[in-house]
Motif scaffolding. Structure first.
Motif, PDB file in Angstrom:
ATOM      1  N   SER A  59      77.519 -18.811 -38.038  1.00  0.00           N
ATOM      2  CA  SER A  59      77.787 -18.018 -36.830  1.00  0.00           C
ATOM      3  C   SER A  59      79.141 -18.400 -36.240  1.00  0.00           C
ATOM      4  O   SER A  59      79.524 -19.574 -36.253  1.00  0.00           O
ATOM      5  CB  SER A  59      76.714 -18.275 -35.771  1.00  0.00           C
ATOM      6  N   ALA A  60      79.838 -17.406 -35.719  1.00  0.00           N
ATOM      7  CA  ALA A  60      81.097 -17.673 -35.023  1.00  0.00           C
ATOM      8  C   ALA A  60      80.788 -18.439 -33.733  1.00  0.00           C
ATOM      9  O   ALA A  60      79.746 -18.241 -33.111  1.00  0.00           O
ATOM     10  CB  ALA A  60      81.812 -16.370 -34.714  1.00  0.00           C
ATOM     11  N   LEU A  61      81.704 -19.304 -33.351  1.00  0.00           N
ATOM     12  CA  LEU A  61      81.557 -20.085 -32.126  1.00  0.00           C
ATOM     13  C   LEU A  61      82.368 -19.426 -31.025  1.00  0.00           C
ATOM     14  O   LEU A  61      83.549 -19.121 -31.209  1.00  0.00           O
ATOM     15  CB  LEU A  61      82.048 -21.518 -32.356  1.00  0.00           C
ATOM     16  N   ALA A  62      81.736 -19.196 -29.880  1.00  0.00           N
ATOM     17  CA  ALA A  62      82.426 -18.629 -28.721  1.00  0.00           C
ATOM     18  C   ALA A  62      82.122 -19.501 -27.509  1.00  0.00           C
ATOM     19  O   ALA A  62      80.973 -19.636 -27.105  1.00  0.00           O
ATOM     20  CB  ALA A  62      81.973 -17.200 -28.474  1.00  0.00           C
ATOM     21  N   LEU A  63      83.164 -20.114 -26.958  1.00  0.00           N
ATOM     22  CA  LEU A  63      83.031 -20.926 -25.752  1.00  0.00           C
ATOM     23  C   LEU A  63      83.791 -20.234 -24.627  1.00  0.00           C
ATOM     24  O   LEU A  63      84.921 -19.780 -24.814  1.00  0.00           O
ATOM     25  CB  LEU A  63      83.572 -22.335 -25.980  1.00  0.00           C
ATOM     26  N   ASP A  64      83.167 -20.161 -23.462  1.00  0.00           N
ATOM     27  CA  ASP A  64      83.710 -19.388 -22.345  1.00  0.00           C
ATOM     28  C   ASP A  64      83.822 -20.268 -21.101  1.00  0.00           C
ATOM     29  O   ASP A  64      82.815 -20.664 -20.520  1.00  0.00           O
ATOM     30  CB  ASP A  64      82.792 -18.200 -22.070  1.00  0.00           C
ATOM     31  N   ALA A  65      85.049 -20.558 -20.691  1.00  0.00           N
ATOM     32  CA  ALA A  65      85.292 -21.383 -19.497  1.00  0.00           C
ATOM     33  C   ALA A  65      85.698 -20.535 -18.293  1.00  0.00           C
ATOM     34  O   ALA A  65      86.179 -21.072 -17.292  1.00  0.00           O
ATOM     35  CB  ALA A  65      86.358 -22.437 -19.797  1.00  0.00           C
ATOM     36  N   ARG A  66      85.501 -19.222 -18.372  1.00  0.00           N
ATOM     37  CA  ARG A  66      85.845 -18.358 -17.238  1.00  0.00           C
ATOM     38  C   ARG A  66      84.964 -18.624 -16.023  1.00  0.00           C
ATOM     39  O   ARG A  66      85.269 -18.147 -14.929  1.00  0.00           O
ATOM     40  CB  ARG A  66      85.765 -16.885 -17.626  1.00  0.00           C
ATOM     41  N   VAL A  67      83.885 -19.380 -16.199  1.00  0.00           N
ATOM     42  CA  VAL A  67      83.023 -19.747 -15.074  1.00  0.00           C
ATOM     43  C   VAL A  67      83.619 -20.917 -14.277  1.00  0.00           C
ATOM     44  O   VAL A  67      83.080 -21.294 -13.241  1.00  0.00           O
ATOM     45  CB  VAL A  67      81.593 -20.083 -15.542  1.00  0.00           C
ATOM     46  N   SER A  68      84.730 -21.479 -14.733  1.00  0.00           N
ATOM     47  CA  SER A  68      85.441 -22.515 -13.983  1.00  0.00           C
ATOM     48  C   SER A  68      86.043 -21.888 -12.734  1.00  0.00           C
ATOM     49  O   SER A  68      86.310 -20.681 -12.706  1.00  0.00           O
ATOM     50  CB  SER A  68      86.550 -23.131 -14.838  1.00  0.00           C
ATOM     51  N   SER A  69      86.276 -22.720 -11.711  1.00  0.00           N
ATOM     52  CA  SER A  69      86.780 -22.124 -10.472  1.00  0.00           C
ATOM     53  C   SER A  69      87.522 -23.106  -9.572  1.00  0.00           C
ATOM     54  O   SER A  69      87.440 -24.321  -9.744  1.00  0.00           O
ATOM     55  CB  SER A  69      85.607 -21.520  -9.684  1.00  0.00           C
ATOM     56  N   ASP A  70      88.222 -22.532  -8.627  1.00  0.00           N
ATOM     57  CA  ASP A  70      88.811 -23.260  -7.499  1.00  0.00           C
ATOM     58  C   ASP A  70      87.945 -22.904  -6.298  1.00  0.00           C
ATOM     59  O   ASP A  70      88.010 -21.788  -5.798  1.00  0.00           O
ATOM     60  CB  ASP A  70      90.259 -22.813  -7.272  1.00  0.00           C
ATOM     61  N   PRO A  71      87.096 -23.828  -5.837  1.00  0.00           N
ATOM     62  CA  PRO A  71      86.170 -23.501  -4.753  1.00  0.00           C
ATOM     63  C   PRO A  71      86.844 -23.208  -3.409  1.00  0.00           C
ATOM     64  O   PRO A  71      86.183 -22.754  -2.485  1.00  0.00           O
ATOM     65  CB  PRO A  71      85.259 -24.734  -4.670  1.00  0.00           C
ATOM     66  N   ASP A  72      88.148 -23.428  -3.327  1.00  0.00           N
ATOM     67  CA  ASP A  72      88.864 -23.082  -2.102  1.00  0.00           C
ATOM     68  C   ASP A  72      89.221 -21.597  -2.043  1.00  0.00           C
ATOM     69  O   ASP A  72      89.699 -21.111  -1.030  1.00  0.00           O
ATOM     70  CB  ASP A  72      90.148 -23.918  -1.968  1.00  0.00           C
ATOM     71  N   LEU A  73      88.968 -20.885  -3.131  1.00  0.00           N
ATOM     72  CA  LEU A  73      89.251 -19.452  -3.177  1.00  0.00           C
ATOM     73  C   LEU A  73      87.953 -18.668  -3.255  1.00  0.00           C
ATOM     74  O   LEU A  73      86.942 -19.160  -3.755  1.00  0.00           O
ATOM     75  CB  LEU A  73      90.106 -19.121  -4.404  1.00  0.00           C
ATOM     76  N   ASP A  74      88.004 -17.440  -2.810  1.00  0.00           N
ATOM     77  CA  ASP A  74      86.875 -16.540  -2.951  1.00  0.00           C
ATOM     78  C   ASP A  74      86.603 -16.343  -4.443  1.00  0.00           C
ATOM     79  O   ASP A  74      87.545 -16.245  -5.240  1.00  0.00           O
ATOM     80  CB  ASP A  74      87.204 -15.195  -2.284  1.00  0.00           C
ATOM     81  N   ALA A  75      85.352 -16.302  -4.829  1.00  0.00           N
ATOM     82  CA  ALA A  75      84.981 -16.195  -6.246  1.00  0.00           C
ATOM     83  C   ALA A  75      85.546 -14.953  -6.917  1.00  0.00           C
ATOM     84  O   ALA A  75      85.768 -14.938  -8.127  1.00  0.00           O
ATOM     85  CB  ALA A  75      83.465 -16.222  -6.389  1.00  0.00           C
ATOM     86  N   THR A  76      85.801 -13.890  -6.140  1.00  0.00           N
ATOM     87  CA  THR A  76      86.327 -12.652  -6.725  1.00  0.00           C
ATOM     88  C   THR A  76      87.851 -12.653  -6.836  1.00  0.00           C
ATOM     89  O   THR A  76      88.421 -11.768  -7.458  1.00  0.00           O
ATOM     90  CB  THR A  76      85.885 -11.433  -5.886  1.00  0.00           C
TER      91      THR A  76
END
Length: 160
Positions: free
Chosen positions: A65-82
């Protein structure tokens, strides 16, 4: 502010890592020549970056199986999530023996160093990595942003 005796600042109004000076002048309603002034300095701190890889911190997967890792859930909590988080990503891969992580970078099935890139997602084709019968791979993403300390997150991957 007129006759208001309290000043409320809604959450998210003040920018992180900023300093504000609030001035207050109070006077007698019947005699405005009698007044008092005061200033207060408000220093707004900042929260550390949050590095994450979507899914669990430990995985078991087939080499087919191909490996897919997704770090888009990382964040700067000082900013609005959107809001655009303005994050930079750097991936690393090492082998682990379950007790310690070796200093050797991961190699593909041909023996070449695994190329990881610097995007928020990491994709490795099927059959690109050898099975890990004795030691899992440790994939680490480092999330950084100007003016903040980097944050890291590591995922343990066993390939069968």
């Amino acid at each position: 502010l007129g006759t208001i005796s309290q000043l409320r600042v809604p959450g998210g109004t003040l920018a992180a890592s900023s300093t504000y000076v609030v001035s207050l002048t109070v006077s007698m309603r019947d005699d405005v020549s009698k007044q008092s002034s005061s200033q207060m300095v408000i220093s707004v701190g900042s929260l550390p970056l949050i590095a994450r890889i979507k899914g669990s911190a430990s995985r078991l997967q087939s080499t087919l199986s191909a490996l897919a890792l997704d770090a888009r859930v990382s964040s700067d909590p000082d900013l609005d999530a959107t809001a655009d988080q303005g994050l930079a990503f750097k991936w690393a891969c090492k082998r682990s023996d379950g007790i310690s992580v070796s200093s050797q970078s991961c190699r593909d099935t041909t023996g070449a160093l695994l190329s990881l890139g610097n995007s928020s997602t990491l994709h490795v084709a099927a059959n690109k990595l050898p099975a890990t019968t004795d030691a899992p791979y440790e994939f680490t993403v480092t999330v950084s942003k100007t003016g903040k300390s980097p944050a890291t997150y590591t995922l343990s991957l066993t390939l069968v």
